[in-house]
Design an enzyme around this catalytic site. Structure first.
Site, short mmCIF file in Angstrom:
data_model
loop_
_atom_site.label_atom_id
_atom_site.label_comp_id
_atom_site.label_asym_id
_atom_site.label_seq_id
_atom_site.Cartn_x
_atom_site.Cartn_y
_atom_site.Cartn_z
N ASP A 45 119.26 44.77 -41.55
CA ASP A 45 119.02 44.89 -40.01
C ASP A 45 117.92 43.96 -39.44
O ASP A 45 117.91 43.67 -38.19
CB ASP A 45 118.93 46.36 -39.73
CG ASP A 45 117.41 46.89 -40.08
OD1 ASP A 45 116.95 46.27 -40.72
OD2 ASP A 45 117.26 47.84 -39.47
N SER A 46 117.41 43.23 -40.32
CA SER A 46 116.47 42.03 -40.04
C SER A 46 117.38 40.93 -39.21
O SER A 46 116.76 40.17 -38.35
CB SER A 46 116.05 41.44 -41.14
OG SER A 46 117.15 41.09 -42.25
N ASP A 84 122.57 47.70 -44.36
CA ASP A 84 121.50 48.66 -43.70
C ASP A 84 122.01 49.59 -42.51
O ASP A 84 122.95 49.14 -41.81
CB ASP A 84 120.70 47.82 -42.91
CG ASP A 84 119.10 47.52 -43.81
OD1 ASP A 84 118.74 48.48 -44.31
OD2 ASP A 84 118.52 46.54 -43.34
N LYS A 112 121.97 51.48 -47.19
CA LYS A 112 120.37 51.50 -47.29
C LYS A 112 120.00 52.38 -46.22
O LYS A 112 120.33 51.92 -44.96
CB LYS A 112 119.73 50.12 -47.36
CG LYS A 112 118.45 50.08 -47.41
CD LYS A 112 117.50 48.94 -47.96
CE LYS A 112 117.42 47.59 -47.07
NZ LYS A 112 116.77 48.05 -45.97
N GLU A 114 116.30 53.60 -44.48
CA GLU A 114 115.11 53.68 -44.30
C GLU A 114 114.30 55.02 -44.02
O GLU A 114 114.84 55.74 -43.18
CB GLU A 114 114.68 52.62 -43.16
CG GLU A 114 114.55 51.32 -43.23
CD GLU A 114 114.02 50.33 -42.15
OE1 GLU A 114 113.23 50.81 -41.39
OE2 GLU A 114 114.47 49.27 -42.25
N GLU A 181 108.75 48.08 -49.79
CA GLU A 181 108.40 47.12 -49.00
C GLU A 181 106.74 47.42 -48.53
O GLU A 181 106.36 48.27 -48.14
CB GLU A 181 109.13 47.04 -47.78
CG GLU A 181 108.70 45.79 -46.73
CD GLU A 181 109.85 45.52 -45.57
OE1 GLU A 181 110.95 46.20 -45.60
OE2 GLU A 181 109.34 44.71 -44.73
O1 KIV Z 1 116.66 44.32 -43.02
C1 KIV Z 1 116.23 43.77 -44.06
O2 KIV Z 1 116.21 42.50 -44.39
C2 KIV Z 1 115.51 44.45 -45.25
C3 KIV Z 1 114.59 43.82 -46.11
C4 KIV Z 1 113.22 43.49 -45.26
C5 KIV Z 1 114.41 44.49 -47.00
O3 KIV Z 1 115.48 45.58 -45.15
#
Ligand code: KIV
Length: 265
Positions: A45-46, A84, A112, A114, A181
């Site tokens: 989600d970056s 994500d 994934k 968080e 992280e």
């Molecule tokens: O969203 C992302 O790119 C991430 C990385 C920072 C691990 O979760």
């Protein structure tokens, strides 16, 4: 490139072979990453920051993640895709199921999430539904407003103990991977040694089972000042494919990250 499976990722941990993960958001870069031998492509989600131009990942929606997952899958049919769950997509158990379904049907192999120990119920539920999951702990960027910025986590004993307990609980709940992280390297090393699932680090030192970077950072394309754990792998290379290959080589050979990319306690 051959397709990687979850079983192979587990074997890589057992054999001490480092896992190279890199973010991907579209078909063209995904194809190059897969060709370069990146083991796991993370549709992170970056993308909210590096593709959409936001100041955080908070504005990213499940619809955006599903769209980019489909794009990445188009470019790398055989790649292992970790995707994500974006901001608030897994707050309620019913949302977790609904949103994971969308991402898996868009092409994800694993999702994934968080958070910390509170994710255990969500991970158990996904496991029952046949969806493997990766728990992301330490600095969790979706909580930036609560954390008060993008800061190193686990520096004080209480916070470090909480992270260790969360990692253990998440493995026990059935997480297939752990991503950690921005924590001091000795803490990441301890967690990696204690868990039997692969632990992937970003800003977590050299002793994790694998490494991940945001693709734009690995290509020296950061708009803002780069964090210390970032390395520009395009420097000195003549193509983006070569830069991705250099990243994979450095992770596999444990020449990246070094102490200069890592945080102390
Ligand atoms: O969203 C992302 O790119 C991430 C990385 C920072 C691990 O979760």
């Amino acid at each position: 490139m051959k397709a990687i499976t979850l079983t192979q990722l587990q074997q890589m941990k057992q054999n001490g072979e480092k896992i190279a993960m890199l973010t991907a958001y579209d078909a063209s870069f995904a194809a190059l990453e897969h060709q370069a031998g990146v083991d796991v492509l993370l549709v992170g989600d970056s993308l909210g920051m590096v593709v959409q131009g936001h100041r955080s990942t908070v504005p990213v929606r499940t619809t955006d993640m599903a769209y980019h997952t489909r794009c990445v899958r188009q470019g790398a049919a055989d790649a292992f895709l970790l995707v994500d769950m974006p901001f608030m997509a897994n707050c309620q158990l019913t949302d977790t199921v609904k949103n994971a379904k969308r991402l898996m049907q868009a092409g994800a192999n694993m999702v994934k999430l968080e958070g910390s120990h509170w994710l255990t119920e969500h991970i158990q539920l996904l496991l029952q539904a046949g969806v493997p999951s990766c728990a992301h702990i330490g600095l969790t960027p979706q909580s930036v407003n609560q954390l008060g910025g993008y800061k190193v986590q686990g520096r004080d004993k209480n916070n470090a103990d909480t992270l260790i307990a969360s990692a253990q609980a998440l493995e026990q709940a059935g997480a297939a991977l752990l991503l950690i992280e921005c924590v001091p390297s000795p803490l990441a090393k301890r967690i990696t040694q204690q868990l039997s699932i692969p632990v992937i680090g970003i800003g977590a030192g050299a002793d994790c089972d694998g490494q991940v970077l945001v693709m734009h950072d690995a290509l020296g394309l950061n708009h803002h000042s780069a964090p210390k754990f970032v390395e520009n792998f395009l420097a000195g290379q003549s193509s983006i494919l070569d830069a991705f290959s250099a990243y994979v080589k450095a992770v596999k050979a444990s020449t990246f990250p070094t102490a200069q990319h890592s945080y102390t306690e």
